[in-house]
Design an enzyme around this catalytic site. Structure first.
Site, PDB file in Angstrom:
ATOM      1  N   GLY A  88       0.923  -1.421   0.068  1.00 51.11           N
ATOM      2  CA  GLY A  88       0.357  -0.474   0.133  1.00 51.11           C
ATOM      3  C   GLY A  88       0.706   1.090   0.032  1.00 51.11           C
ATOM      4  CD1 TRP A 132       4.719   2.942  -4.247  1.00 52.67           C
ATOM      5  CD2 TRP A 132       3.587   2.960  -6.722  1.00 52.67           C
ATOM      6  NE1 TRP A 132       6.028   2.773  -5.448  1.00 52.67           N
ATOM      7  CE2 TRP A 132       5.199   2.770  -6.572  1.00 52.67           C
ATOM      8  CE3 TRP A 132       2.899   2.730  -7.803  1.00 52.67           C
ATOM      9  CZ2 TRP A 132       6.063   2.117  -7.999  1.00 52.67           C
ATOM     10  CZ3 TRP A 132       3.690   2.546  -9.328  1.00 52.67           C
ATOM     11  CH2 TRP A 132       5.271   2.431  -8.762  1.00 52.67           C
ATOM     12  CG  ASP A 143      -1.601  -6.731  -5.065  1.00 52.57           C
ATOM     13  OD1 ASP A 143      -1.091  -6.138  -5.042  1.00 52.57           O
ATOM     14  OD2 ASP A 143      -1.882  -7.988  -4.867  1.00 52.57           O
ATOM     15  CG  ASP A 186       5.650  -0.891  -7.701  1.00 55.30           C
ATOM     16  OD1 ASP A 186       6.590  -1.532  -8.775  1.00 55.30           O
ATOM     17  OD2 ASP A 186       5.350  -1.274  -6.686  1.00 55.30           O
ATOM     18  CE  LYS A 210       7.914  -3.718  -9.929  1.00 53.49           C
ATOM     19  NZ  LYS A 210       8.198  -3.933  -8.738  1.00 53.49           N
TER      20      LYS A 210
HETATM   21  C1  LIG Z   1       6.221  -4.847  -5.622  1.00 44.29           C
HETATM   22  S1  LIG Z   1       4.265  -4.867  -5.271  1.00 44.29           S
HETATM   23  C2  LIG Z   1       3.249  -3.773  -5.029  1.00 44.29           C
HETATM   24  C3  LIG Z   1       4.123  -2.310  -3.775  1.00 44.29           C
HETATM   25  C4  LIG Z   1       3.803  -1.338  -3.868  1.00 44.29           C
HETATM   26  N1  LIG Z   1       3.289  -0.369  -5.258  1.00 44.29           N
HETATM   27  C5  LIG Z   1       3.377  -0.964  -2.247  1.00 44.29           C
HETATM   28  O1  LIG Z   1       4.463   0.487  -2.572  1.00 44.29           O
HETATM   29  O2  LIG Z   1       2.929  -1.417  -1.786  1.00 44.29           O
HETATM   30  C6  LIG Z   1       4.227  -6.026  -6.819  1.00 44.29           C
HETATM   31  C7  LIG Z   1       2.284  -6.631  -5.998  1.00 44.29           C
HETATM   32  O3  LIG Z   1       2.194  -6.707  -7.131  1.00 44.29           O
HETATM   33  C8  LIG Z   1       0.812  -7.608  -6.739  1.00 44.29           C
HETATM   34  N2  LIG Z   1      -0.001  -8.818  -8.139  1.00 44.29           N
HETATM   35  C9  LIG Z   1       0.650  -9.730  -8.694  1.00 44.29           C
HETATM   36  N3  LIG Z   1       0.309  -9.878  -9.533  1.00 44.29           N
HETATM   37  C10 LIG Z   1      -0.842  -9.430  -9.664  1.00 44.29           C
HETATM   38  C11 LIG Z   1      -2.285  -9.853 -10.771  1.00 44.29           C
HETATM   39  N4  LIG Z   1      -2.384 -10.026 -10.640  1.00 44.29           N
HETATM   40  N5  LIG Z   1      -3.333  -9.164  -9.649  1.00 44.29           N
HETATM   41  C12 LIG Z   1      -3.410  -8.359  -9.188  1.00 44.29           C
HETATM   42  N6  LIG Z   1      -1.979  -8.157  -7.815  1.00 44.29           N
HETATM   43  C13 LIG Z   1      -1.177  -8.567  -8.456  1.00 44.29           C
HETATM   44  C14 LIG Z   1       1.721  -9.194  -5.969  1.00 44.29           C
HETATM   45  O4  LIG Z   1       0.541  -9.637  -5.120  1.00 44.29           O
HETATM   46  C15 LIG Z   1       1.926  -8.084  -4.959  1.00 44.29           C
HETATM   47  O5  LIG Z   1       1.634  -7.576  -3.962  1.00 44.29           O
END
Ligand SMILES: C[S@@+](CC[C@H](N)C(=O)[O-])C[C@H]1O[C@@H](n2cnc3c(N)ncnc32)[C@H](O)[C@@H]1O
Length: 187
Positions: A47, A49, A66, A105, A145
């Site tokens: 969370g 962002w 997510d 992200d 990203k």
């Molecule tokens: C690097 S983290 C994001 C961090 C976030 N921007 C923050 O600042 O806290 C990447 C996220 O992408 C999510 N993710 C991966 N595949 C997904 C999908 N198909 N649908 C939704 N979220 C997904 C993962 O569960 C993970 O929580």
């Protein structure tokens, strides 16, 4: 700054992840001063962002998606769902072409097999791009990203087809060895 220092700074500021400093740097570089009415944060957990947007653009409404749980944040509407199902999320679907900013992200779980991981990243990026095209308004912005791999050029080309401006950023808070890189687009 050392990576641990970014993590400490995030903690001190009450942010859930040091990823906020990557978003901050990109938004500062594009010198975007206007506020965002509707923001879509895909791959939002834990969370950071979403927190950053609410703190810096308090008038924004943030819609976050997510597959993992996310602790509530005031002003953020969170949906535990895969982005593959985003059109089925009523409150988001109702705002098609009404988002001013999409932030993605998203990162897949890495298998360690390069070809598989590159393909998974590409699929998620392509889907993020489709979502941005479906949900952004005219003049809308995308921060996404991705990773430096053999699909990057093709992804950038795809993005150039539907965005007027496309730029690549490697923020200081991003680990050099991670290979992650951010694409910015303006409609
Ligand atoms: C690097 S983290 C994001 C961090 C976030 N921007 C923050 O600042 O806290 C990447 C996220 O992408 C999510 N993710 C991966 N595949 C997904 C999908 N198909 N649908 C939704 N979220 C997904 C993962 O569960 C993970 O929580």
């Amino acid at each position: 700054m050392h990576l641990d220092n970014w993590a400490n700074k995030a903690k001190q500021m009450g942010y859930r992840s040091r990823a906020v400093f990557k978003l901050e740097e990109i938004l500062n570089k594009i010198k975007f001063k206007k506020s965002f009415k509707n923001v879509l944060d895909i791959g939002s957990a834990p969370g950071g962002w979403s927190q950053y947007i609410i703190k810096n653009f308090p008038k924004s409404k943030v819609y976050a998606v997510d597959i993992l749980d996310m602790e509530p944040i005031e002003g953020v509407f969170f949906f535990k769902e895969s982005i593959e199902e985003i059109d089925s999320i009523g409150p988001i679907n109702n705002l098609k072409r009404k988002f001013n900013l999409v932030i993605s992200d998203i990162a897949p779980n890495l298998s360690g097999i390069d070809a598989v991981d590159s393909e998974n990243v590409y699929m998620l990026n392509k889907l993020s791009l489709k979502i941005a095209n479906d949900y952004l308004d005219l003049g809308g912005l995308l921060v996404m990203k991705t990773f430096q791999n053999n699909m990057l050029r093709s992804l950038r080309k795809d993005m150039e087809l539907s965005f007027n401006i496309v730029q690549t950023y490697k923020p200081a808070a991003s680990k050099k060895q991670s290979g992650e890189i951010y694409l910015f687009g303006a409609k």
